[in-house]
Design a protein around this motif. Structure first.
Motif, PDB file in Angstrom:
ATOM      1  N   LYS A 205       0.841  -1.197   0.000  1.00 48.55           N
ATOM      2  CA  LYS A 205       0.000   0.000   0.000  1.00 48.55           C
ATOM      3  C   LYS A 205       0.875   1.245   0.000  1.00 48.55           C
ATOM      4  N   SER A 206       0.452   2.221  -0.772  1.00 48.00           N
ATOM      5  CA  SER A 206       1.206   3.469  -0.856  1.00 48.00           C
ATOM      6  C   SER A 206       0.275   4.579  -1.346  1.00 48.00           C
ATOM      7  N   PHE A 207       0.776   5.787  -1.223  1.00 56.46           N
ATOM      8  CA  PHE A 207       0.061   6.920  -1.810  1.00 56.46           C
ATOM      9  C   PHE A 207       1.076   7.732  -2.602  1.00 56.46           C
ATOM     10  N   THR A 208       0.552   8.532  -3.543  1.00 61.29           N
ATOM     11  CA  THR A 208       1.420   9.281  -4.436  1.00 61.29           C
ATOM     12  C   THR A 208       1.122  10.767  -4.292  1.00 61.29           C
ATOM     13  N   VAL A 209       2.199  11.534  -4.176  1.00 60.13           N
ATOM     14  CA  VAL A 209       2.099  12.986  -4.158  1.00 60.13           C
ATOM     15  C   VAL A 209       2.993  13.474  -5.293  1.00 60.13           C
ATOM     16  N   GLY A 210       2.357  14.092  -6.275  1.00 62.71           N
ATOM     17  CA  GLY A 210       3.117  14.513  -7.450  1.00 62.71           C
ATOM     18  C   GLY A 210       3.597  13.268  -8.183  1.00 62.71           C
ATOM     19  N   ALA A 211       4.891  13.165  -8.367  1.00 60.88           N
ATOM     20  CA  ALA A 211       5.462  11.990  -9.025  1.00 60.88           C
ATOM     21  C   ALA A 211       6.174  11.077  -8.035  1.00 60.88           C
ATOM     22  N   THR A 212       6.002  11.362  -6.739  1.00 65.75           N
ATOM     23  CA  THR A 212       6.707  10.590  -5.713  1.00 65.75           C
ATOM     24  C   THR A 212       5.736   9.644  -5.025  1.00 65.75           C
ATOM     25  N   GLN A 213       6.166   8.397  -4.901  1.00 65.40           N
ATOM     26  CA  GLN A 213       5.338   7.377  -4.255  1.00 65.40           C
ATOM     27  C   GLN A 213       5.833   7.144  -2.825  1.00 65.40           C
ATOM     28  N   PHE A 214       4.914   7.091  -1.854  1.00 63.82           N
ATOM     29  CA  PHE A 214       5.229   6.872  -0.440  1.00 63.82           C
ATOM     30  C   PHE A 214       4.649   5.519  -0.004  1.00 63.82           C
ATOM     31  N   PRO A 215       5.524   4.508   0.216  1.00 66.16           N
ATOM     32  CA  PRO A 215       5.028   3.175   0.603  1.00 66.16           C
ATOM     33  C   PRO A 215       4.779   3.078   2.110  1.00 66.16           C
ATOM     34  N   TYR A 216       3.625   3.551   2.560  1.00 72.33           N
ATOM     35  CA  TYR A 216       3.337   3.540   3.985  1.00 72.33           C
ATOM     36  C   TYR A 216       3.084   2.134   4.522  1.00 72.33           C
ATOM     37  N   GLY A 217       2.672   1.206   3.689  1.00 65.42           N
ATOM     38  CA  GLY A 217       2.450  -0.181   4.119  1.00 65.42           C
ATOM     39  C   GLY A 217       3.737  -0.841   4.578  1.00 65.42           C
ATOM     40  N   ALA A 218       4.824  -0.592   3.863  1.00 67.69           N
ATOM     41  CA  ALA A 218       6.120  -1.152   4.256  1.00 67.69           C
ATOM     42  C   ALA A 218       6.580  -0.551   5.579  1.00 67.69           C
ATOM     43  N   PHE A 219       6.290   0.738   5.781  1.00 67.05           N
ATOM     44  CA  PHE A 219       6.644   1.372   7.051  1.00 67.05           C
ATOM     45  C   PHE A 219       5.856   0.775   8.213  1.00 67.05           C
ATOM     46  N   ILE A 220       4.553   0.569   8.023  1.00 64.83           N
ATOM     47  CA  ILE A 220       3.735  -0.037   9.074  1.00 64.83           C
ATOM     48  C   ILE A 220       4.250  -1.435   9.392  1.00 64.83           C
TER      49      ILE A 220
END
Length: 147
Positions: free
Chosen positions: A55-70
């Motif tokens: 799971k992740s979310f995208t801001v602009g062209a950058t993807q943030f994988p918050y699932g891996a962090f959790i």
């Protein structure tokens, strides 16, 4: 055997063993448990389906994988609590039981000549060898005379 026991119970040896050997052994087990059981439960609670690790979310062209962090955060908390309760706490209890207790410090007073702290019942200063005035004996205390 006594020397070996004191060597093993020193803090730096125990910390090294915990940090390297047991930490490495628990890491794979904890990561597998978190990936297989806990992360999907977090995903169900959050309303997500599938692999929460992706799971992740995208801001602009950058993807943030918050699932891996959790996933990593749950792994860390589980690993840290397992190490504390299964290794650190028992070693501390064993150390308290086997380590010699520190003696209670005798009351001290200052030498009038050099201002060094000396035991209250001393007759001479250990630093400057000046004779010290006698201290009246308190009722209920014992004095020991060393010849």
């Amino acid at each position: 055997m006594k020397g070996f026991r004191s060597f093993i119970l020193r803090g730096n040896v125990v910390d090294l063993a915990v940090g390297i050997v047991i930490g490495a052994a628990f890491t794979a087990v904890v990561n597998g448990f978190v990936s297989a059981f806990l992360t999907p439960l977090v995903g169900l609670a959050a309303g997500a389906t599938g692999d929460m690790n992706r799971k992740s979310f995208t801001v602009g062209a950058t993807q943030f994988p918050y699932g891996a962090f959790i996933n990593a955060m749950i792994s860390f908390l589980l690993l840290a609590s397992a190490l504390y309760f299964l290794v650190v706490l028992p070693i501390n209890k064993l150390h308290e039981r086997l380590a010699p207790h520190q003696d209670v410090q005798a009351p001290k007073r200052d030498c009038p000549e050099c201002l060094s702290p000396v035991p209250a019942q001393a007759r001479r200063c250990a630093a400057c060898t000046a004779p010290l005035p006698a201290v009246p004996v308190q009722p209920g205390t014992t004095t020991r005379r060393i010849e």
